[in-house]
Design a protein around this motif. Structure first.
Motif, PDB file in Angstrom:
ATOM      1  N   VAL A 452      16.457 -19.587   4.162  1.00 29.81           N
ATOM      2  CA  VAL A 452      16.603 -18.475   2.985  1.00 29.81           C
ATOM      3  C   VAL A 452      18.260 -18.441   2.921  1.00 29.81           C
ATOM      4  N   PRO A 453      18.856 -18.530   1.754  1.00 32.64           N
ATOM      5  CA  PRO A 453      20.497 -18.507   1.811  1.00 32.64           C
ATOM      6  C   PRO A 453      21.062 -17.157   2.435  1.00 32.64           C
ATOM      7  N   VAL A 476      27.686 -10.503  14.280  1.00 32.12           N
ATOM      8  CA  VAL A 476      27.886 -10.925  12.787  1.00 32.12           C
ATOM      9  C   VAL A 476      27.425 -10.088  11.774  1.00 32.12           C
ATOM     10  N   ARG A 477      27.991 -10.376  10.790  1.00 31.04           N
ATOM     11  CA  ARG A 477      27.379  -9.681   9.629  1.00 31.04           C
ATOM     12  C   ARG A 477      26.966 -10.851   8.640  1.00 31.04           C
ATOM     13  N   ILE A 478      25.921 -10.771   7.768  1.00 31.15           N
ATOM     14  CA  ILE A 478      25.586 -11.708   6.873  1.00 31.15           C
ATOM     15  C   ILE A 478      25.076 -10.722   5.689  1.00 31.15           C
ATOM     16  N   ARG A 479      25.023 -11.366   4.350  1.00 30.78           N
ATOM     17  CA  ARG A 479      24.800 -10.955   3.119  1.00 30.78           C
ATOM     18  C   ARG A 479      23.768 -12.172   2.455  1.00 30.78           C
ATOM     19  N   ARG A 480      22.875 -11.425   1.758  1.00 34.35           N
ATOM     20  CA  ARG A 480      21.568 -12.324   1.348  1.00 34.35           C
ATOM     21  C   ARG A 480      22.289 -13.454   0.281  1.00 34.35           C
ATOM     22  N   ASP A 481      22.887 -12.779  -0.641  1.00 39.34           N
ATOM     23  CA  ASP A 481      23.628 -13.578  -1.768  1.00 39.34           C
ATOM     24  C   ASP A 481      24.848 -13.196  -1.960  1.00 39.34           C
ATOM     25  N   ALA A 482      25.734 -14.128  -2.530  1.00 35.75           N
ATOM     26  CA  ALA A 482      27.026 -13.696  -2.760  1.00 35.75           C
ATOM     27  C   ALA A 482      27.532 -12.395  -3.512  1.00 35.75           C
ATOM     28  N   PRO A 523       9.441 -19.017   2.398  1.00 33.09           N
ATOM     29  CA  PRO A 523       9.475 -20.382   1.997  1.00 33.09           C
ATOM     30  C   PRO A 523       9.397 -21.540   2.847  1.00 33.09           C
ATOM     31  N   GLU A 524       8.988 -22.563   2.519  1.00 30.55           N
ATOM     32  CA  GLU A 524       8.843 -23.925   3.439  1.00 30.55           C
ATOM     33  C   GLU A 524      10.206 -24.156   3.893  1.00 30.55           C
ATOM     34  N   GLY A 525      10.513 -24.307   4.922  1.00 29.31           N
ATOM     35  CA  GLY A 525      11.625 -24.669   5.608  1.00 29.31           C
ATOM     36  C   GLY A 525      11.840 -26.357   5.466  1.00 29.31           C
ATOM     37  N   ASP A 526      12.870 -26.757   5.521  1.00 27.69           N
ATOM     38  CA  ASP A 526      13.047 -28.135   5.284  1.00 27.69           C
ATOM     39  C   ASP A 526      13.213 -29.134   6.583  1.00 27.69           C
ATOM     40  N   ALA A 527      12.626 -28.275   7.723  1.00 24.57           N
ATOM     41  CA  ALA A 527      12.952 -29.156   9.002  1.00 24.57           C
ATOM     42  C   ALA A 527      11.906 -29.502   9.856  1.00 24.57           C
ATOM     43  N   ALA A 528      10.768 -29.771   9.228  1.00 22.11           N
ATOM     44  CA  ALA A 528       9.314 -29.544   9.866  1.00 22.11           C
ATOM     45  C   ALA A 528       9.769 -31.020  10.933  1.00 22.11           C
ATOM     46  N   THR A 529      10.437 -31.730  10.820  1.00 24.07           N
ATOM     47  CA  THR A 529      10.771 -32.829  11.990  1.00 24.07           C
ATOM     48  C   THR A 529      12.350 -32.722  12.217  1.00 24.07           C
TER      49      THR A 529
END
Ligand code: KIV
Ligand code: ZN
Length: 537
Positions: A452-453, A476-482, A523-529
């Protein structure tokens, strides 16, 4: 009340609005578990009133206030207050949220300055007076304790304020609060305004007068103290001074000014000052809003002396350069030293002294982490224990949990991180990434799994205590989208700052995901392996 308009009792009620005005700070969003934890700590600190939120803002806010009312609003605990605009539906929601507290309060407000009435409310003075009469009476029909605030009072016509406040008293208000909503007034002016309002408001001698100041010109504490000198007996404050824009008056500054200069003010509070440092750390950790090093009372440098001449003086006599002791605000370095063979009982006792009430299973878990820490560090301080407990038990819901981390970095080289996370579905996923440094690599690897970006807007690392073996604390502080407005804070502590960095980032991500309703449609993560990203960000 004496002839000069001063209320005769000398006890100042501390009304803490960290969870309401404070949470309105840009970037400060709290989970309901964090709100409860802060509310419990505020009760331990001895505040008289907790303004727990604005129930009409959202169903989540209402539920958060209700939880505080239920769990912290005990008969010997603080009054629990909910904020409401002067409308029936807001007041209904505030009442629904606070009614389970042993001592509930509804706080309703309506703007009285010409600029607010004309452009924001589009109401005439007569309509404002009428609305105040009706809504204060309505709030009072539900709750015996009603506070009224004329918003933007300090830019309002003082004679009109007297009229509105007299109506509010007649309609049943028990506390009258005079907010400097935009941080505009000067201390001398606020003193005179408070004196006039206290003197001229009909029935004003039967209510508690309250001050609420914002810090846009850096005068919030000075104004609050001026209002108290003029006769107010309630101060509305936040921990670390957090709040809208430049923030609110800070609790620690007002309380310590009254305490340190008690001969001058002749006023007392019910605050246990030794809980101040701890409350400040908790609020900073949970909101992700750091405390500036030179902040009065709770800044990291507030009690350190750098210049040789000062050090020499303090060594000869502490009072040469210190007007209060660090111990008074809870900065005693009580070092609890436990080794492998000792300690479960002492650990439990210290936790209880610090106010943590853990069940058997939590105690075992905490003790396990404590022993791991005691193995790495010579001395484990109260601050270390607090960081450990808040890290272990009071973070946001752990949708993604850190199960392992390996990082390789150096010069020359390609900083690489391998991360193992357990997802909300219970599955373990592993990903690796190369970054510009070990933290960047770690965050990229986490991103590959969570998928999730998020944009990192702030990263800070600090040592909790002194010494080479100190625990590192990352915020830290993050924001979901720019373009998103809302930011999410996260906090992590560990003797390894890369591990602390991973924990902080995950805490912020988990908070963001919980807020955006992640879970049902993850969402499906892209790191199953195991997957190595060849490109750096
Ligand atoms: O600053 C302000 O005016 C407020 C009111 C709601 C009391 O926070
Ligand atoms: Zn405010």
């Amino acid at each position: 009340m004496d002839e000069s308009g001063v209320q005769s009792d000398n006890r100042v009620r501390i009304f803490d609005t960290t969870l309401r005005d404070g949470e309105q700070s840009p970037g400060a969003s709290l989970t309901s578990a964090e709100k409860i934890d802060i509310a419990r700590q505020l009760a331990r600190l001895g505040v008289d009133i907790i303004e727990a939120g604005f129930p009409a803002a959202s169903p989540d806010d209402l539920e958060g206030v209700r939880r505080v009312a239920r769990e912290v609003g005990t008969p010997d605990g603080p009054i629990i207050c909910g904020l409401a605009r002067a409308t029936q539906s807001d007041i209904d929601k505030a009442w629904e949220a606070v009614r389970e507290a042993a001592k509930p309060r509804i706080h309703t407000f309506l703007a009285t300055s010409d600029i607010h009435m004309q452009y924001k409310l589009r109401m005439t003075r007569e309509q404002v007076v009428q609305r105040v009469r009706e809504m204060v009476a309505y709030a009072r029909s539900l709750c015996p304790d009603v506070e009224f605030s004329p918003e933007d009072a300090c830019r309002s016509d003082p004679d009109f304020l007297v009229e509105v406040l007299s109506v509010a008293v007649e309609a049943g208000a028990t506390t009258l609060n005079i907010p400097d909503t935009v941080g505009y007034i000067m201390p001398g002016e606020y003193f005179e305004l408070m004196q006039k309002l206290i003197r001229e408001t009909a029935g004003g001698d039967h209510v508690i007068w309250s001050v609420h100041c914002h810090d846009d010109l850096g005068l919030a504490t000075a104004n609050t103290l001026a209002g108290l000198l003029a006769g107010a007996r309630q101060a509305e404050v936040t921990i670390n001074g957090i709040g809208e824009r430049a923030g609110n008056t800070s609790l620690e500054e007002v309380v310590m000014a009254l305490h340190t200069r008690r001969q001058y003010y002749g006023l007392t509070t019910g605050i246990d000052t030794t809980q101040i440092a701890r409350t400040s750390r908790m609020v900073s950790n949970y909101t992700g809003l750091p405390v500036q090093p030179n902040k009065a009372i709770v800044g990291a440098n507030a009690f350190s002396h750098e210049a040789g001449i000062h050090q020499d003086g303090v060594l000869k006599h502490q009072a040469t350069y210190e007007i209060m002791t660090p111990e008074t605000v809870g900065l005693s370095q009580s070092n609890l030293v436990l080794g492998k063979h000792s300690g479960r009982h002492a650990f439990r006792v210290r936790l209880q002294e610090l106010g943590y009430d853990l069940d058997e299973e939590q105690l075992n878990q905490a003790f396990q982490r404590f022993k791991e820490l005691a193995d790495k560090k010579k001395t484990v301080t109260d601050a270390d224990i607090e960081a450990l407990i808040s890290d272990e038990f009071y973070g946001p819901v752990e949708l993604f949990k850190l199960e392992g981390i390996q990082v390789a970095c150096g010069q020359p080289g390609m900083p690489t991180a391998t991360i193992k996370l357990r997802g909300p579905d219970g599955q373990v996923k592993i990903a690796a990434a190369i970054g510009t440094g070990p933290v960047d690599a770690t965050y990229q690897a986490i991103d590959r799994i969570v998928a999730v970006p998020a944009t990192l807007v702030e990263y800070r690392v600090a040592a909790i205590t002194e010494g080479i073996d100190a625990m590192g604390e990352v915020t830290v502080r993050i924001r979901r989208d720019a373009n998103g407005q809302r930011t999410f804070g996260g906090h992590g502590a560990d003797t390894d700052i890369i591990v602390a960095s991973a924990k902080a980032y995950l805490a912020a991500l988990n908070k963001m995901l919980a807020y955006t309703g992640y879970g049902d449609h993850a969402p499906e993560g892209d790191a199953a392996t195991v997957r190595v990203a060849a490109q750096a960000r």
